[in-house]
Design a protein around this motif. Structure first.
Motif, PDB file in Angstrom:
ATOM      1  N   ALA A  18       0.829  -1.206   0.000  1.00  0.00           N
ATOM      2  CA  ALA A  18       0.000   0.000   0.000  1.00  0.00           C
ATOM      3  C   ALA A  18       0.865   1.258   0.000  1.00  0.00           C
ATOM      4  O   ALA A  18       0.565   2.226  -0.709  1.00  0.00           O
ATOM      5  CB  ALA A  18      -0.941  -0.008   1.205  1.00  0.00           C
ATOM      6  N   CYS A  19       1.935   1.257   0.776  1.00  0.00           N
ATOM      7  CA  CYS A  19       2.840   2.417   0.805  1.00  0.00           C
ATOM      8  C   CYS A  19       3.503   2.637  -0.547  1.00  0.00           C
ATOM      9  O   CYS A  19       3.624   3.769  -1.012  1.00  0.00           O
ATOM     10  CB  CYS A  19       3.903   2.232   1.888  1.00  0.00           C
ATOM     11  SG  CYS A  19       3.250   2.449   3.549  1.00  0.00           S
ATOM     12  N   LEU A  20       3.949   1.554  -1.180  1.00  0.00           N
ATOM     13  CA  LEU A  20       4.585   1.673  -2.491  1.00  0.00           C
ATOM     14  C   LEU A  20       3.594   2.199  -3.539  1.00  0.00           C
ATOM     15  O   LEU A  20       3.948   3.041  -4.363  1.00  0.00           O
ATOM     16  CB  LEU A  20       5.156   0.321  -2.928  1.00  0.00           C
ATOM     17  CG  LEU A  20       6.423  -0.114  -2.202  1.00  0.00           C
ATOM     18  CD1 LEU A  20       6.814  -1.523  -2.621  1.00  0.00           C
ATOM     19  CD2 LEU A  20       7.564   0.850  -2.494  1.00  0.00           C
ATOM     20  N   LEU A  21       2.369   1.702  -3.506  1.00  0.00           N
ATOM     21  CA  LEU A  21       1.356   2.191  -4.449  1.00  0.00           C
ATOM     22  C   LEU A  21       1.056   3.663  -4.227  1.00  0.00           C
ATOM     23  O   LEU A  21       0.934   4.432  -5.179  1.00  0.00           O
ATOM     24  CB  LEU A  21       0.075   1.372  -4.319  1.00  0.00           C
ATOM     25  CG  LEU A  21       0.094  -0.012  -4.967  1.00  0.00           C
ATOM     26  CD1 LEU A  21      -1.180  -0.773  -4.640  1.00  0.00           C
ATOM     27  CD2 LEU A  21       0.260   0.111  -6.472  1.00  0.00           C
ATOM     28  N   LEU A  22       0.935   4.054  -2.991  1.00  0.00           N
ATOM     29  CA  LEU A  22       0.676   5.453  -2.673  1.00  0.00           C
ATOM     30  C   LEU A  22       1.800   6.352  -3.184  1.00  0.00           C
ATOM     31  O   LEU A  22       1.556   7.397  -3.790  1.00  0.00           O
ATOM     32  CB  LEU A  22       0.494   5.630  -1.168  1.00  0.00           C
ATOM     33  CG  LEU A  22       0.134   7.028  -0.689  1.00  0.00           C
ATOM     34  CD1 LEU A  22      -1.211   7.441  -1.252  1.00  0.00           C
ATOM     35  CD2 LEU A  22       0.100   7.075   0.818  1.00  0.00           C
ATOM     36  N   ALA A  23       3.036   5.943  -2.968  1.00  0.00           N
ATOM     37  CA  ALA A  23       4.180   6.723  -3.451  1.00  0.00           C
ATOM     38  C   ALA A  23       4.217   6.753  -4.974  1.00  0.00           C
ATOM     39  O   ALA A  23       4.519   7.783  -5.580  1.00  0.00           O
ATOM     40  CB  ALA A  23       5.474   6.146  -2.897  1.00  0.00           C
ATOM     41  N   ALA A  24       3.902   5.602  -5.604  1.00  0.00           N
ATOM     42  CA  ALA A  24       3.926   5.527  -7.065  1.00  0.00           C
ATOM     43  C   ALA A  24       2.863   6.433  -7.690  1.00  0.00           C
ATOM     44  O   ALA A  24       3.034   6.913  -8.804  1.00  0.00           O
ATOM     45  CB  ALA A  24       3.716   4.088  -7.516  1.00  0.00           C
ATOM     46  N   ILE A  25       1.789   6.691  -6.984  1.00  0.00           N
ATOM     47  CA  ILE A  25       0.738   7.573  -7.503  1.00  0.00           C
ATOM     48  C   ILE A  25       1.002   9.026  -7.104  1.00  0.00           C
ATOM     49  O   ILE A  25       0.861   9.935  -7.919  1.00  0.00           O
ATOM     50  CB  ILE A  25      -0.644   7.117  -6.982  1.00  0.00           C
ATOM     51  CG1 ILE A  25      -0.998   5.754  -7.589  1.00  0.00           C
ATOM     52  CG2 ILE A  25      -1.715   8.142  -7.293  1.00  0.00           C
ATOM     53  CD1 ILE A  25      -2.206   5.097  -6.968  1.00  0.00           C
ATOM     54  N   ALA A  26       1.421   9.247  -5.869  1.00  0.00           N
ATOM     55  CA  ALA A  26       1.568  10.608  -5.348  1.00  0.00           C
ATOM     56  C   ALA A  26       2.710  11.378  -5.997  1.00  0.00           C
ATOM     57  O   ALA A  26       2.556  12.562  -6.313  1.00  0.00           O
ATOM     58  CB  ALA A  26       1.758  10.564  -3.835  1.00  0.00           C
ATOM     59  N   ILE A  27       3.838  10.759  -6.196  1.00  0.00           N
ATOM     60  CA  ILE A  27       5.008  11.487  -6.720  1.00  0.00           C
ATOM     61  C   ILE A  27       4.770  11.976  -8.150  1.00  0.00           C
ATOM     62  O   ILE A  27       4.937  13.170  -8.417  1.00  0.00           O
ATOM     63  CB  ILE A  27       6.289  10.640  -6.581  1.00  0.00           C
ATOM     64  CG1 ILE A  27       6.620  10.472  -5.099  1.00  0.00           C
ATOM     65  CG2 ILE A  27       7.441  11.258  -7.353  1.00  0.00           C
ATOM     66  CD1 ILE A  27       7.742   9.515  -4.809  1.00  0.00           C
ATOM     67  N   PRO A  28       4.365  11.124  -9.093  1.00  0.00           N
ATOM     68  CA  PRO A  28       4.115  11.653 -10.447  1.00  0.00           C
ATOM     69  C   PRO A  28       2.990  12.689 -10.485  1.00  0.00           C
ATOM     70  O   PRO A  28       3.072  13.669 -11.212  1.00  0.00           O
ATOM     71  CB  PRO A  28       3.740  10.407 -11.259  1.00  0.00           C
ATOM     72  CG  PRO A  28       4.289   9.265 -10.499  1.00  0.00           C
ATOM     73  CD  PRO A  28       4.257   9.668  -9.057  1.00  0.00           C
ATOM     74  N   THR A  29       1.943  12.473  -9.686  1.00  0.00           N
ATOM     75  CA  THR A  29       0.843  13.431  -9.651  1.00  0.00           C
ATOM     76  C   THR A  29       1.320  14.783  -9.160  1.00  0.00           C
ATOM     77  O   THR A  29       0.964  15.826  -9.709  1.00  0.00           O
ATOM     78  CB  THR A  29      -0.296  12.904  -8.741  1.00  0.00           C
ATOM     79  OG1 THR A  29      -0.716  11.632  -9.228  1.00  0.00           O
ATOM     80  CG2 THR A  29      -1.461  13.851  -8.723  1.00  0.00           C
ATOM     81  N   SER A  30       2.154  14.790  -8.143  1.00  0.00           N
ATOM     82  CA  SER A  30       2.700  16.027  -7.606  1.00  0.00           C
ATOM     83  C   SER A  30       3.538  16.756  -8.657  1.00  0.00           C
ATOM     84  O   SER A  30       3.442  17.976  -8.805  1.00  0.00           O
ATOM     85  CB  SER A  30       3.549  15.719  -6.374  1.00  0.00           C
ATOM     86  OG  SER A  30       4.205  16.866  -5.931  1.00  0.00           O
ATOM     87  N   LEU A  31       4.348  16.015  -9.388  1.00  0.00           N
ATOM     88  CA  LEU A  31       5.179  16.634 -10.424  1.00  0.00           C
ATOM     89  C   LEU A  31       4.322  17.227 -11.542  1.00  0.00           C
ATOM     90  O   LEU A  31       4.578  18.332 -12.018  1.00  0.00           O
ATOM     91  CB  LEU A  31       6.163  15.615 -10.991  1.00  0.00           C
ATOM     92  CG  LEU A  31       7.248  15.139 -10.029  1.00  0.00           C
ATOM     93  CD1 LEU A  31       8.056  14.017 -10.657  1.00  0.00           C
ATOM     94  CD2 LEU A  31       8.148  16.281  -9.624  1.00  0.00           C
ATOM     95  N   ILE A  32       3.286  16.502 -11.941  1.00  0.00           N
ATOM     96  CA  ILE A  32       2.409  16.994 -13.006  1.00  0.00           C
ATOM     97  C   ILE A  32       1.684  18.252 -12.556  1.00  0.00           C
ATOM     98  O   ILE A  32       1.609  19.238 -13.288  1.00  0.00           O
ATOM     99  CB  ILE A  32       1.403  15.896 -13.424  1.00  0.00           C
ATOM    100  CG1 ILE A  32       2.145  14.765 -14.162  1.00  0.00           C
ATOM    101  CG2 ILE A  32       0.293  16.462 -14.289  1.00  0.00           C
ATOM    102  CD1 ILE A  32       1.318  13.519 -14.360  1.00  0.00           C
TER     103      ILE A  32
END
Length: 155
Positions: A39-53
């Motif tokens: 769950a932590c890895l999925l959250l990071a995988a979604i949050a980081i690119p979204t933040s950059l975009i």
């Protein structure tokens, strides 16, 4: 050794079975830890690119009217000119003529001709008639004591 055998032989089978069942090794499952890690890895995988975009979109959506509290700028002929981090000049470049002065730096006048955020009222504005992409302002802004020419570029 015989005393040990006698002692062991005196234990009833009921006690041995009861002890064995109480001490049996149970393999502990760590599935909840695995689920939490995934769950932590999925959250990071979604949050980081979204933040950059989102940060790139925010940078693109910045208004063309600069924030008067953030950067010095002047308004000349209805155009905003933002301070350029250009080396201040002690002499005005050739071809520039005085076209007016800073009339106001009151935030309520932000949209008016001759408004400046940063420059003082009365500072002279210069422009080259053949190049309206920049202006120079003769000001004490960022100088300490003396006057110099600061370059402002069209947004």
């Amino acid at each position: 050794m015989s005393r040990l055998m006698n002692a062991i032989s005196g234990i009833s089978d009921r006690h041995i079975i009861e002890f064995a069942s109480a001490c049996s090794y149970k393999k502990k499952t760590h599935s909840w830890k695995l689920v939490a890690a995934v769950a932590c890895l999925l959250l990071a995988a979604i949050a980081i690119p979204t933040s950059l975009i989102l940060s790139k979109q925010t940078a693109k959506n910045i208004s063309s009217t600069p924030n008067p509290n953030a950067f010095p700028y002047v308004i000349v002929n209805g155009t905003n000119y933002l301070y350029d981090d250009f080396t201040p000049l002690t002499e005005l470049p050739e071809g520039y003529i005085a076209i007016g002065s800073v009339i106001s730096n009151d935030p309520s006048d932000q949209k008016k001709e001759g408004f400046s955020s940063g420059c003082k009222v009365g500072d002279i504005i210069y422009q080259n008639p053949s190049d309206t992409s920049e202006v120079f302002v003769y000001t004490k802004l960022f100088s300490g004591n003396g006057y110099w020419y600061l370059r402002f570029v069209q947004l």
